[in-house]
Write a protein that holds these residues in place. Structure first.
Motif, PDB file in Angstrom:
ATOM      1  N   LEU A 161       9.815 -18.567  -0.125  1.00 58.50           N
ATOM      2  CA  LEU A 161       8.944 -17.762  -0.971  1.00 58.50           C
ATOM      3  C   LEU A 161       8.131 -16.774  -0.151  1.00 58.50           C
ATOM      4  CD1 LEU A 161       7.777 -17.171  -3.758  1.00 58.50           C
ATOM      5  CD2 LEU A 161       6.152 -19.042  -3.407  1.00 58.50           C
ATOM      6  N   LYS A 162       7.547 -17.250   0.932  1.00 58.73           N
ATOM      7  CA  LYS A 162       6.760 -16.360   1.782  1.00 58.73           C
ATOM      8  C   LYS A 162       7.647 -15.305   2.441  1.00 58.73           C
ATOM      9  CE  LYS A 162       3.415 -16.359   5.563  1.00 58.73           C
ATOM     10  NZ  LYS A 162       2.716 -17.187   6.568  1.00 58.73           N
TER      11      LYS A 162
ATOM     12  N   GLN B 248       2.239  -6.966  -2.957  1.00 58.36           N
ATOM     13  CA  GLN B 248       1.138  -7.222  -2.020  1.00 58.36           C
ATOM     14  C   GLN B 248       0.162  -8.255  -2.579  1.00 58.36           C
ATOM     15  OE1 GLN B 248      -0.622  -3.420  -1.212  1.00 58.36           O
ATOM     16  NE2 GLN B 248       1.209  -2.589  -0.198  1.00 58.36           N
ATOM     17  N   LYS B 249      -0.082  -8.206  -3.886  1.00 57.83           N
ATOM     18  CA  LYS B 249      -0.997  -9.170  -4.488  1.00 57.83           C
ATOM     19  C   LYS B 249      -0.431 -10.585  -4.419  1.00 57.83           C
ATOM     20  CE  LYS B 249      -3.368 -10.273  -8.811  1.00 57.83           C
ATOM     21  NZ  LYS B 249      -3.580  -9.886 -10.243  1.00 57.83           N
ATOM     22  N   SER B 250       0.854 -10.743  -4.730  1.00 53.08           N
ATOM     23  CA  SER B 250       1.469 -12.069  -4.676  1.00 53.08           C
ATOM     24  C   SER B 250       1.483 -12.607  -3.252  1.00 53.08           C
ATOM     25  CB  SER B 250       2.905 -12.001  -5.220  1.00 53.08           C
ATOM     26  OG  SER B 250       2.909 -11.611  -6.575  1.00 53.08           O
ATOM     27  N   LEU B 251       1.798 -11.745  -2.283  1.00 57.58           N
ATOM     28  CA  LEU B 251       1.810 -12.176  -0.887  1.00 57.58           C
ATOM     29  C   LEU B 251       0.409 -12.560  -0.431  1.00 57.58           C
ATOM     30  CD1 LEU B 251       3.336 -12.586   1.756  1.00 57.58           C
ATOM     31  CD2 LEU B 251       3.005 -10.156   2.247  1.00 57.58           C
TER      32      LEU B 251
ATOM     33  N   LYS C  60      10.384  -1.710 -12.703  1.00 58.58           N
ATOM     34  CA  LYS C  60       8.994  -1.387 -13.018  1.00 58.58           C
ATOM     35  C   LYS C  60       8.003  -2.085 -12.097  1.00 58.58           C
ATOM     36  CE  LYS C  60      10.037  -0.689 -17.926  1.00 58.58           C
ATOM     37  NZ  LYS C  60       9.711  -1.086 -19.320  1.00 58.58           N
ATOM     38  N   ILE C  61       8.518  -2.781 -11.095  1.00 59.17           N
ATOM     39  CA  ILE C  61       7.651  -3.519 -10.179  1.00 59.17           C
ATOM     40  C   ILE C  61       7.016  -2.559  -9.190  1.00 59.17           C
ATOM     41  CG2 ILE C  61       7.574  -5.364  -8.476  1.00 59.17           C
ATOM     42  CD1 ILE C  61      10.038  -6.555  -9.838  1.00 59.17           C
ATOM     43  N   LEU C  62       5.701  -2.658  -9.042  1.00 60.12           N
ATOM     44  CA  LEU C  62       4.955  -1.787  -8.135  1.00 60.12           C
ATOM     45  C   LEU C  62       4.734  -2.487  -6.799  1.00 60.12           C
ATOM     46  CD1 LEU C  62       2.244  -0.464 -10.640  1.00 60.12           C
ATOM     47  CD2 LEU C  62       4.393   0.644  -9.981  1.00 60.12           C
TER      48      LEU C  62
ATOM     49  N   LEU D 205      10.077  -8.079   0.639  1.00 63.32           N
ATOM     50  CA  LEU D 205       9.884  -7.068  -0.395  1.00 63.32           C
ATOM     51  C   LEU D 205       8.687  -6.176  -0.095  1.00 63.32           C
ATOM     52  CD1 LEU D 205      10.570  -9.222  -3.581  1.00 63.32           C
ATOM     53  CD2 LEU D 205      12.090  -7.544  -2.516  1.00 63.32           C
ATOM     54  N   ASN D 206       7.685  -6.731   0.555  1.00 63.86           N
ATOM     55  CA  ASN D 206       6.522  -5.926   0.924  1.00 63.86           C
ATOM     56  C   ASN D 206       6.877  -4.908   2.007  1.00 63.86           C
ATOM     57  OD1 ASN D 206       3.666  -5.300   0.817  1.00 63.86           O
ATOM     58  ND2 ASN D 206       3.473  -6.344   2.791  1.00 63.86           N
ATOM     59  N   ASN D 207       7.780  -5.267   2.915  1.00 64.66           N
ATOM     60  CA  ASN D 207       8.214  -4.347   3.973  1.00 64.66           C
ATOM     61  C   ASN D 207       9.273  -3.363   3.496  1.00 64.66           C
ATOM     62  OD1 ASN D 207       6.505  -5.744   5.685  1.00 64.66           O
ATOM     63  ND2 ASN D 207       8.125  -7.022   6.543  1.00 64.66           N
ATOM     64  N   ASN D 208       9.945  -3.693   2.386  1.00 68.73           N
ATOM     65  CA  ASN D 208      11.013  -2.825   1.868  1.00 68.73           C
ATOM     66  C   ASN D 208      10.775  -2.539   0.387  1.00 68.73           C
ATOM     67  OD1 ASN D 208      13.129  -2.934   4.265  1.00 68.73           O
ATOM     68  ND2 ASN D 208      12.420  -5.037   3.910  1.00 68.73           N
TER      69      ASN D 208
END
Length: 486
Positions: A112-113, A137-140, A130-132, A119-122
């Motif tokens: 998960l991490k 970043q908020k989930s991470l 529609k995912i921003l 996804l945060n890096n790419n």
């Protein structure tokens, strides 16, 4: 002379590396789960610390009356102030992970991490959805915040164990202590143990993915770039310094990762020299010994798991722990259904009770609960079948495991069934004749494990209604019920 031609270059990420139909609710699930666990962890830890602080203050006062020097040495600092500092530190929002979590490896948490970091890096991978990037970043950030809280909870657990050991060491030198002091120490040790078990329960919840998260991880595993990212940045990769690729530089990294460890060929060569060239087959002997050692390790691991030490530090309790205490309220609930049929009599037709129940597990052996049932009438016999409403009942019960799958059961019930003549063709009831009757039940319950996914927890009950003899008209004294527990 110069020639110009328009050429389309290949994108840094191939079509295979693009994520299609990535579930947008993935981040909502992650945020909800991390927030819920963080709130429960903070609240539960605060309750434990406040309880232990009150216990230390009470123990300090009682010990001062018996041995003032021991009380001064054992409680040099103000217990309340120290515990309040731990509570405030845990409540702060600036918690970050500085080291890996103690205990067993959590593969789902690692995946998960890693997926959120990838996804945060790419962010371009989710450009078609529609995912921003802010959602990622908020989930991470929430997951890292939860990891930091769990890390602090592990530190608090270590602090409580140290305090328990210090208190026990001081009291071990004192003799003829009052029972109130020894009782406080036992309760302190119990709460230390249950707090550690509570942390294990939270880790198990965090390491249990739901269907939506499994779908997201399945989609990510199909992306080659994600596979390479996990090989470099996962918890296992950082622990073992795992190399990737087959180049010369990676071979050097591989040799660096296992520095100080002998290779298998070196071990076999040494053993061959020890037993001689004409000795037994070294490879076969090694394989046989390894299998024997693996069997012994598995046996020891099963024993540790049965004692509650499957992961992390093994804290052997000096009492019989209640494994249900660390579970949430809803996880201690046990839902069930049962059916019971009674033959017709002069006053009542043949009836079938369809019951529902909900029980609360007090501990691993005892369950207390309530329930209700609806009575269906079928008529007098096969020649006079008439479906009627025959009332209802309200139930309470207690099941205590005696041995294996046998339980001692008891309960108190209120039954509502209007009087009627069973031989009448019409189901007319006189409201003046309706009444509630009481039933006191005791008996045995047997849990039958069937080879079926649906009815694997079938419950057979034989109960004696010792109040049936007072009822007018009298009802059957023995009741046989077949039920199922969810």
């Amino acid at each position: 002379m110069c020639l110009y031609e328009l050429v389309h270059s290949q994108d840094s990420l191939t079509k295979i590396d693009r994520i299609v139909n990535f579930p947008s609710s993935f981040f909502t699930k992650v945020n909800k789960k991390t927030s819920t666990l963080e709130d429960r962890l903070t609240s539960q830890t605060e309750k434990y610390l406040q309880k232990q602080a009150r216990r230390e203050e009470k123990l300090k006062r009682k010990l001062a009356k018996v041995d003032s020097a021991a009380a001064k040495n054992c409680f040099a600092e103000d217990p309340t102030q120290r515990y309040n500092e731990l509570i405030q530190k845990l409540k702060s929002d600036s918690v970050r992970v500085t080291k890996a979590l103690n205990g067993s490896y959590l593969p789902y948490l690692d995946s998960l991490k890693g997926s959120l970091s990838f996804l945060n890096n790419n962010p371009q991978l989710l450009s078609s959805s529609k995912i921003l990037p802010a959602d990622v970043q908020k989930s991470l950030s929430n997951l890292q915040q939860l990891q930091g809280k769990m890390q602090q909870a592990e530190d608090i657990k270590q602090f409580l164990q140290q305090r328990k050991q210090q208190i026990n060491n001081y009291l071990a030198h004192s003799t003829h202590l009052p029972a109130s002091i020894t009782g406080l120490c036992k309760n302190y040790s119990k709460d230390c143990y249950y707090y550690g078990e509570q942390l294990k329960e939270y880790k198990n919840i965090l390491n249990d993915p739901d269907k939506m998260v499994k779908t997201a991880l399945t989609l990510l595993n199909k992306v080659p770039a994600f596979t390479g990212f996990m090989q470099k940045n996962s918890m296992l990769a950082s622990l073992f310094n795992l190399p990737t690729g087959t180049g010369a530089g990676n071979n050097a990294a591989a040799s660096q990762a296992v520095t100080g460890l002998q290779s298998r060929s070196q071990v076999v060569s040494v053993l061959q020299n020890q037993v001689g060239g004409t000795g037994p087959n070294v490879n076969g002997m090694i394989q046989q010994n390894v299998q024997s050692a693996q069997g012994q390790v598995n046996t020891l691991r099963d024993k540790l798991n049965s004692l509650g030490g499957g992961s992390g530090d093994l804290d052997m309790p000096n009492f019989k722990p209640n494994n249900q205490r660390t579970k949430s309220f809803f996880k201690r609930l046990e839902f069930g259904t049962n059916i019971q049929s009674v033959q017709s009599s002069y006053f009542f037709p043949t009836t079938t009770d369809l019951g529902l129940s909900v029980g609360y597990k007090l501990n691993d052996k005892s369950t207390i609960g309530v329930g209700a049932s609806y009575k269906i009438g079928w008529g007098k016999d096969f020649r006079h079948i008439t479906i009627t409403q025959q009332g209802m009942s309200l139930r309470s019960f207690l099941d205590i495991r005696v041995k294996g799958s046998f339980y001692a059961s008891g309960g108190w019930e209120y039954n509502y069934q209007p009087l009627s003549m069973a031989d009448s063709s019409s189901a007319t009831h006189n409201p003046l004749n309706t009444n509630w009757t009481k039933s006191g039940l005791i008996g045995l319950t047997k849990i039958v494990s069937l080879k079926s996914k649906t009815f694997k927890k079938t419950k057979l009950q034989l109960l004696w209604d010792f109040m049936s003899y007072r009822q007018r008209p009298q009802t059957p004294a023995f009741k046989f019920r077949v039920g199922y527990t969810f």
